[in-house]
Motif scaffolding. Structure first.
Motif, short mmCIF file in Angstrom:
data_model
loop_
_atom_site.label_atom_id
_atom_site.label_comp_id
_atom_site.label_asym_id
_atom_site.label_seq_id
_atom_site.Cartn_x
_atom_site.Cartn_y
_atom_site.Cartn_z
N GLU A 192 29.75 33.75 18.41
CA GLU A 192 29.14 35.57 17.55
C GLU A 192 27.86 36.09 17.94
O GLU A 192 27.58 37.00 18.29
N LEU A 193 26.75 34.95 17.57
CA LEU A 193 25.77 35.21 17.69
C LEU A 193 24.81 35.76 19.28
O LEU A 193 24.19 36.82 19.44
N PHE A 194 25.36 35.05 19.84
CA PHE A 194 25.51 35.85 21.59
C PHE A 194 26.10 36.37 22.65
O PHE A 194 25.58 36.65 23.82
N LYS A 195 27.15 37.02 21.66
CA LYS A 195 28.35 37.38 22.18
C LYS A 195 27.24 39.13 23.72
O LYS A 195 28.51 39.02 24.00
N GLU A 196 26.63 39.19 23.21
CA GLU A 196 26.11 40.09 23.61
C GLU A 196 25.42 40.05 25.25
O GLU A 196 24.93 40.84 25.66
N PHE A 197 25.54 38.82 25.71
CA PHE A 197 24.67 38.10 26.45
C PHE A 197 25.85 36.95 27.19
O PHE A 197 27.16 36.73 26.56
N ASP A 198 25.63 37.41 28.21
CA ASP A 198 27.06 36.39 29.19
C ASP A 198 26.39 34.75 29.64
O ASP A 198 25.31 34.16 28.80
N PHE A 199 27.40 33.94 28.54
CA PHE A 199 27.21 32.59 28.60
C PHE A 199 28.03 31.54 28.63
O PHE A 199 29.44 31.82 29.42
N ILE A 200 27.32 30.40 28.46
CA ILE A 200 28.51 29.19 29.56
C ILE A 200 28.22 27.52 28.22
O ILE A 200 26.86 27.32 27.90
N LEU A 201 29.27 27.72 28.36
CA LEU A 201 28.96 26.16 27.88
C LEU A 201 29.14 25.27 28.53
O LEU A 201 29.99 25.09 29.34
N THR A 202 28.06 24.53 28.97
CA THR A 202 27.21 22.82 29.12
C THR A 202 28.11 22.18 29.54
O THR A 202 27.66 20.89 30.25
N GLY A 203 28.98 22.03 28.15
CA GLY A 203 29.90 20.76 28.24
C GLY A 203 31.31 20.99 29.61
O GLY A 203 31.64 19.79 29.59
N GLU A 204 30.98 21.64 30.25
CA GLU A 204 32.29 21.96 31.28
C GLU A 204 31.91 20.59 32.89
O GLU A 204 30.65 20.85 32.93
N GLN A 205 32.74 20.77 33.57
CA GLN A 205 32.12 20.14 34.77
C GLN A 205 31.17 20.06 35.55
O GLN A 205 30.75 22.10 35.73
N ASP A 206 30.76 19.59 36.14
CA ASP A 206 29.02 19.97 36.92
C ASP A 206 29.39 21.28 37.92
O ASP A 206 29.09 22.01 38.09
N LYS A 207 31.17 20.64 38.90
CA LYS A 207 30.83 22.12 39.64
C LYS A 207 31.57 23.45 39.31
O LYS A 207 30.84 24.12 40.14
N GLU A 208 32.11 23.73 37.86
CA GLU A 208 32.07 24.47 37.30
C GLU A 208 31.05 25.45 37.03
O GLU A 208 30.92 26.56 36.94
N LEU A 209 29.65 24.88 36.34
CA LEU A 209 28.97 24.94 36.04
C LEU A 209 27.92 25.76 37.10
O LEU A 209 27.41 27.00 37.04
N LYS A 210 27.91 25.26 38.30
CA LYS A 210 27.43 25.63 39.94
C LYS A 210 28.22 27.17 40.04
O LYS A 210 27.24 28.27 40.14
N GLU A 211 29.44 27.08 40.35
CA GLU A 211 29.95 27.80 40.47
C GLU A 211 30.28 29.83 39.16
O GLU A 211 29.26 30.43 39.69
N LYS A 212 29.69 29.13 38.21
CA LYS A 212 29.28 30.09 36.79
C LYS A 212 27.93 30.85 37.60
O LYS A 212 27.89 32.29 37.43
N LEU A 213 26.98 29.98 37.82
CA LEU A 213 25.88 30.49 38.01
C LEU A 213 25.71 30.87 39.53
O LEU A 213 25.24 32.09 39.21
N ILE A 214 26.07 30.78 40.86
CA ILE A 214 26.11 30.91 41.55
C ILE A 214 27.25 32.81 41.33
O ILE A 214 26.94 33.83 41.17
N GLU A 215 28.51 32.43 40.47
CA GLU A 215 29.17 34.33 40.03
C GLU A 215 28.74 34.61 40.16
O GLU A 215 28.70 36.29 39.88
N LYS A 216 26.66 34.27 38.58
CA LYS A 216 26.56 35.92 37.83
C LYS A 216 25.14 35.74 38.42
O LYS A 216 24.47 36.90 38.54
N MET A 217 24.58 35.48 39.34
CA MET A 217 23.91 35.72 40.95
C MET A 217 23.72 36.83 41.50
O MET A 217 23.49 37.40 41.53
N SER A 218 25.70 36.83 41.82
CA SER A 218 25.99 38.08 42.84
C SER A 218 25.72 38.99 42.29
O SER A 218 26.05 38.94 41.04
#
Ligand SMILES: Nc1nc2c(ncn2[C@@H]2O[C@H](COP(=O)(O)OP(=O)(O)OP(=O)(O)O)[C@@H](O)[C@H]2O)c(=O)[nH]1
Ligand SMILES: [Mg+2]
Length: 325
Positions: A299-325
């Motif tokens: 709720e507190l961070f809803k204005e931001f793009d956020f990710i939960l880091t509990g996920e697999q490393d691969k998904e984490l990287k994919e999300k970073l790439i996605e947000k970067m482009s």
């Protein structure tokens, strides 16, 4: 292959000057003794003594020239490097010391020139050479002291990281929130990780490749929510990277609120908006957090793009790439 662009910084050489003057004299004596084939005894003596002045002088002058020019010129550095430097050393002292050694070397150059001129006119070449040696040796103590100080400064300068000019993620957040753990997870680099604040004391770099794209992850020391002038030197390195390097910010939140509440962390995050960089929030330490804490954070961070880091490393990287482009 295209050459990788990096923010280059000259890495100063280390100079072991302890025996510089003795080595110079030994070298000059040895080389001058090889001179032969001059019949006239006086001319022979003159040639050898002149060679000794030349060689002894050149030996020291060259070593010092190479050493001095291996140091970066402060006015040619970019803002990130300048601030990195300033967080490690006193810029004023550095400039003064380098200028001083340069001056000492100029004195040796002048002495050499003068004595080479006077040996020509003298009928006592050996005496002139001795005078030259004496004058140069009288500078030894000052040269050694200056080189010693500059060696210390050089050691610190070599610590400044070489940042690549490629898509980058700058990892930031409160101390102990898990920034370096994330760096390690996505890039496999192995900097120190520990359960106390300010484990990371300088910028750490790691890289991962997505298909053909290389991504740079810039881990920074922890930041506290306080005024610029109250920040310690370690925090300033983080501020320097965040302010002066290109990249998106990955802001790491400790969901378990072990040291700082979610609200406090949000306050620091809000400060980051001023930097006008793209921000992704990494909700970290999910395993230590209660359901309430996770829901509250969402709720507190809803204005931001956020990710939960509990996920697999691969998904984490994919999300970073996605947000970067
Ligand atoms: N349980 C749990 N522990 C974590 C997690 N992420 C990091 N840690 C632990 O939290 C502590 C701090 O981790 P670091 O990665 O050093 O944190 P940091 O933000 O880089 O800390 P500083 O460099 O001091 O600012 C370490 O003991 C980690 O093992 C997580 O997701 N779950
Ligand atoms: Mg760290």
């Amino acid at each position: 292959m295209k050459k990788m662009k990096t923010i280059k910084i000259k890495k100063p050489k280390y100079l072991d000057a302890k025996n510089l003057f003795e080595d110079a004299m030994g070298y000059a004596r040895k080389e001058a003794s090889k001179i032969s084939g001059i019949r006239n005894k006086n001319k022979m003596i003159y040639s050898k003594e002149k060679a000794r002045i030349n060689l002894m002088g050149e030996y020291i002058i060259n070593k010092l020239d190479i050493y001095i020019t291996s140091f970066p010129v402060v006015s040619e550095l970019d803002q990130f490097q300048k601030e990195s430097l300033a967080s490690l050393i006193q810029l004023k002292e550095f400039k003064r010391e380098l200028g001083y050694l340069y001056k000492l070397n100029t004195v040796i150059k002048t002495l050499k020139k003068k004595n080479l001129a006077s040996i020509k006119r003298s009928d006592k070449p050996e005496a002139v050479r001795r005078i030259f040696y004496g004058r140069v040796l009288s500078l030894k103590k000052d040269v050694l002291r200056s080189v010693e100080k500059l060696n210390e400064i050089g050691k610190k300068l070599r610590e400044i990281p070489e940042i690549k000019l490629i898509p980058s993620v700058i990892v930031a957040g409160f101390p102990n929130s898990g920034k370096t753990t994330l760096l390690k997870r996505v890039t496999g680099s192995e900097p120190e990780i520990a359960a106390y604040p300010f484990t990371t004391k300088k910028i750490e770099l790691g890289y991962f490749t997505d298909k053909y794209k290389e991504v740079q992850v810039i881990d920074t020391p922890g930041l506290l929510d306080r005024k610029e002038e109250e920040r310690n030197l370690i925090e300033r390195k983080a501020v320097n990277a965040l302010t002066n390097l290109e990249g998106i910010i990955l802001f790491v939140i400790d969901l378990s609120e072990a040291s700082f509440s979610l609200e406090e962390q949000k306050k620091l995050l809000d400060e980051m908006k001023k930097l006008e960089k793209k921000i992704i929030v990494a909700l970290n330490k999910e395993d230590l957090a209660s359901k309430e804490q996770i829901d509250k954070a969402k709720e507190l961070f809803k204005e931001f793009d956020f990710i939960l880091t509990g996920e697999q490393d691969k998904e984490l990287k994919e999300k970073l790439i996605e947000k970067m482009s």
